[in-house]
Write a protein that holds these residues in place. Structure first.
Motif, PDB file in Angstrom:
ATOM      1  N   HIS A  37      50.975  11.831  16.009  1.00 53.45           N
ATOM      2  CA  HIS A  37      51.023  12.232  17.533  1.00 53.45           C
ATOM      3  C   HIS A  37      52.041  13.565  17.235  1.00 53.45           C
ATOM      4  N   PRO A  38      51.525  14.305  18.373  1.00 50.45           N
ATOM      5  CA  PRO A  38      52.540  15.419  18.601  1.00 50.45           C
ATOM      6  C   PRO A  38      54.082  15.173  18.912  1.00 50.45           C
ATOM      7  N   ARG A  39      54.913  16.022  18.603  1.00 45.35           N
ATOM      8  CA  ARG A  39      56.340  15.788  18.778  1.00 45.35           C
ATOM      9  C   ARG A  39      56.921  15.606  20.220  1.00 45.35           C
ATOM     10  N   GLY A  40      56.284  16.591  20.681  1.00 42.16           N
ATOM     11  CA  GLY A  40      56.666  16.919  22.143  1.00 42.16           C
ATOM     12  C   GLY A  40      56.972  15.583  22.980  1.00 42.16           C
ATOM     13  N   GLN A  41      55.992  14.843  23.596  1.00 40.97           N
ATOM     14  CA  GLN A  41      56.135  14.237  24.425  1.00 40.97           C
ATOM     15  C   GLN A  41      56.971  12.584  23.834  1.00 40.97           C
ATOM     16  N   ARG A  42      56.616  12.309  22.520  1.00 37.38           N
ATOM     17  CA  ARG A  42      57.363  11.381  21.873  1.00 37.38           C
ATOM     18  C   ARG A  42      58.665  11.613  21.731  1.00 37.38           C
ATOM     19  N   TRP A  43      59.087  12.660  21.343  1.00 36.66           N
ATOM     20  CA  TRP A  43      60.608  13.023  21.187  1.00 36.66           C
ATOM     21  C   TRP A  43      61.125  13.121  22.525  1.00 36.66           C
ATOM     22  N   PHE A  44      60.550  13.639  23.849  1.00 32.92           N
ATOM     23  CA  PHE A  44      61.160  13.575  24.810  1.00 32.92           C
ATOM     24  C   PHE A  44      61.376  11.917  25.432  1.00 32.92           C
ATOM     25  N   THR A  45      60.555  11.004  24.992  1.00 30.72           N
ATOM     26  CA  THR A  45      60.725   9.975  25.327  1.00 30.72           C
ATOM     27  C   THR A  45      61.789   9.078  24.522  1.00 30.72           C
ATOM     28  N   ASN A  46      61.730   9.122  23.323  1.00 27.44           N
ATOM     29  CA  ASN A  46      62.639   8.660  22.623  1.00 27.44           C
ATOM     30  C   ASN A  46      64.153   9.245  22.818  1.00 27.44           C
ATOM     31  N   MET A 244      52.750  -1.204  16.295  1.00 25.34           N
ATOM     32  CA  MET A 244      52.418  -2.511  16.509  1.00 25.34           C
ATOM     33  C   MET A 244      50.936  -2.574  16.971  1.00 25.34           C
ATOM     34  N   PRO A 245      50.314  -3.740  16.506  1.00 27.98           N
ATOM     35  CA  PRO A 245      48.742  -3.719  16.821  1.00 27.98           C
ATOM     36  C   PRO A 245      48.132  -3.407  18.143  1.00 27.98           C
ATOM     37  N   ASP A 246      48.992  -3.820  19.194  1.00 24.42           N
ATOM     38  CA  ASP A 246      48.430  -3.553  20.615  1.00 24.42           C
ATOM     39  C   ASP A 246      48.764  -2.135  21.111  1.00 24.42           C
ATOM     40  N   TYR A 247      49.466  -1.404  20.028  1.00 26.26           N
ATOM     41  CA  TYR A 247      50.096   0.023  20.943  1.00 26.26           C
ATOM     42  C   TYR A 247      49.626   0.953  19.576  1.00 26.26           C
ATOM     43  N   GLN A 248      48.496   1.108  19.213  1.00 29.80           N
ATOM     44  CA  GLN A 248      48.201   1.996  18.301  1.00 29.80           C
ATOM     45  C   GLN A 248      47.530   3.348  19.025  1.00 29.80           C
ATOM     46  N   ASP A 249      47.852   3.597  20.327  1.00 29.46           N
ATOM     47  CA  ASP A 249      47.383   4.632  20.905  1.00 29.46           C
ATOM     48  C   ASP A 249      48.762   5.547  21.422  1.00 29.46           C
ATOM     49  N   SER A 250      48.449   6.361  22.467  1.00 30.70           N
ATOM     50  CA  SER A 250      49.457   7.465  22.799  1.00 30.70           C
ATOM     51  C   SER A 250      50.509   6.767  23.886  1.00 30.70           C
ATOM     52  N   ARG A 251      50.147   5.418  24.255  1.00 29.66           N
ATOM     53  CA  ARG A 251      50.940   4.725  25.442  1.00 29.66           C
ATOM     54  C   ARG A 251      52.405   4.663  25.390  1.00 29.66           C
ATOM     55  N   PRO A 252      52.797   4.424  24.097  1.00 32.49           N
ATOM     56  CA  PRO A 252      54.140   4.220  23.727  1.00 32.49           C
ATOM     57  C   PRO A 252      54.940   5.536  23.823  1.00 32.49           C
ATOM     58  N   ASN A 253      54.284   6.590  23.904  1.00 33.63           N
ATOM     59  CA  ASN A 253      54.976   7.920  23.716  1.00 33.63           C
ATOM     60  C   ASN A 253      55.548   8.160  25.200  1.00 33.63           C
ATOM     61  N   GLY A 254      54.957   7.584  26.382  1.00 33.89           N
ATOM     62  CA  GLY A 254      55.387   7.882  27.718  1.00 33.89           C
ATOM     63  C   GLY A 254      56.863   7.024  28.056  1.00 33.89           C
ATOM     64  N   LEU A 255      57.733   7.709  28.743  1.00 29.95           N
ATOM     65  CA  LEU A 255      58.800   7.131  29.012  1.00 29.95           C
ATOM     66  C   LEU A 255      58.809   5.901  29.925  1.00 29.95           C
ATOM     67  N   GLY A 256      57.750   6.081  30.938  1.00 26.28           N
ATOM     68  CA  GLY A 256      57.819   4.882  31.815  1.00 26.28           C
ATOM     69  C   GLY A 256      57.080   3.622  31.441  1.00 26.28           C
ATOM     70  N   PHE A 257      55.890   3.844  30.458  1.00 29.73           N
ATOM     71  CA  PHE A 257      55.541   3.087  29.844  1.00 29.73           C
ATOM     72  C   PHE A 257      56.515   2.030  28.943  1.00 29.73           C
TER      73      PHE A 257
END
Length: 273
Positions: A37-46, A244-257
Motif C-alpha cells: 500500500h502507498p505510505r501516505g494514508q497508512r502513515w497518516f493513520t498510524n 489479518m485474513p479479514d482485513y487484506q484490503d485498504s480499510r485498515p489504512n483509514g483512521l476512522g476504521f
C-alpha cells in the motif's frame, strides 16, 4: 507530573524520534520487502494513532512508569526496594522482569477476547514498517500503561532503571517493526538473545499459528523459554503475508476504521486450515 518525569519524557521522545528517522531512511534506501500500500494514508493513520495515544495517556494517567517507580521508591514498595543489591544486579533484574511482564501482557492480549478486540488494531495493518510500531488503539495503550505501572510498583525498580528500560524498549519496538533485514547469519546470531525484525515479522503473519508466536519485543529468550518461538514463516523471509485474513484490503489504512475496529462485530482471527 513532576519536572523529573517531564525531562525524562522529553529525552525518551527525542531518542525515539532519532531512531524513527534513522530507520525511516534505511527503509527508504534498503527496504526488506515491497509494501503493498502507498505510505501516505497508512502513515497518516498510524502516526495519528500514536499522537492520540500519547495525548490521552499523558492527560489521563499523570505518573506513567517513571512516576510509578518514584512513587514506589518513596514508600519502599516492591521487591527490589526490599532487598539490598549492587546497582548492576538491580538493573539487570529490573530489565529482565519488566521485559517479561510485557511479554506476558502481549501473550494475554491474544487470548482474552476483550483485549484482542483492541490489540487487533495493531495486527490489522496490511503492511509492516516503522509506523506499525505506533499503531495501537488508545484504549489498549491506556490499559497497558495501567498494567505496567502496577507491575513497576510490585517490582520496585530504580527510577533510572525504568527510564533506561523505556528508552531502550521503545527503540527496540521501532527496530523490530522496521522494514529492514539483517543478513541471515547475523540475524540468527542476534536473535539468540534479542528480537530481530525477521523474527517479529512472523508475529504479524496472516496465519494464526505464526501470529500466535514470537511475542517478545526486546529479549527473545521468553519466547524460547515459554514455547512460543517460531524460527521461520511458511512464506519465507520476503513473501509472508502481513495482517489479518479479514482485513487484506485498504480499510485498515483509514483512521476512522482503525479507531472503531474494536467495536465491529466481525469474525475473530481464524485458525489455519
Amino acid at each position: 507530573m513532576d519536572i523529573t518525569s517531564e525531562i525524562s519524557a522529553l529525552w525518551a521522545i527525542g531518542v525515539m524520534a532519532a531512531v524513527f528517522i534513522g530507520f525511516a531512511i534505511l527503509e527508504a534506501v534498503v527496504p526488506h520487502r515491497r509494501l503493498r500500500h502507498p505510505r501516505g494514508q497508512r502513515w497518516f493513520t498510524n502516526l495519528s494513532l500514536f499522537v492520540l495515544d500519547t495525548v490521552l495517556v499523558r492527560a489521563a494517567i499523570p505518573l506513567l512508569m517513571i512516576g510509578a517507580a518514584g512513587f514506589a521508591q518513596m514508600r519502599g514498595w516492591g521487591l527490589l526496594n526490599l532487598v539490598e543489591l549492587p546497582v548492576w544486579a538491580e538493573f539487570i533484574i529490573a530489565f529482565l522482569l519488566l521485559d517479561l511482564i510485557i511479554y506476558a501482557q502481549h501473550r494475554i492480549t491474544h487470548r482474552i477476547p476483550f483485549l484482542w478486540r483492541m490489540h487487533k488494531v495493531h495486527h490489522a495493518d496490511p503492511d509492516f514498517d516503522i509506523t506499525t510500531a505506533a499503531r495501537f488503539h488508545p484504549f489498549e495503550i491506556m490499559l497497558s500503561m495501567l498494567y505496567k505501572m502496577s507491575c513497576v510498583v510490585l517490582i520496585g525498580p530504580a527510577v533510572l532503571a525504568v527510564f533506561l528500560f523505556e528508552v531502550i524498549f521503545n527503540a527496540a519496538t521501532i527496530f523490530t517493526h522496521a522494514n529492514v533485514g539483517l543478513p541471515p547469519k547475523l540475524d540468527r546470531l542476534v536473535r539468540l538473545i534479542f528480537v530481530t525484525p525477521d523474527m517479529h515479522r512472523i508475529h504479524h503473519s496472516v496465519h494464526r499459528t505464526e501470529s500466535d508466536s514470537n511475542y517478545g519485543t526486546l529479549f527473545s529468550v521468553w519466547d524460547r523459554a515459554f514455547g512460543s518461538y517460531s524460527a521461520r514463516s511458511r512464506g519465507g523471509r520476503h513473501d509472508l503475508t502481513i495482517g489479518m485474513p479479514d482485513y487484506q484490503d485498504s480499510r485498515p489504512n483509514g483512521l476512522g476504521f482503525s479507531l472503531t475496529l474494536p467495536f465491529k462485530s466481525e469474525t475473530p482471527l481464524k485458525e489455519d486450515t
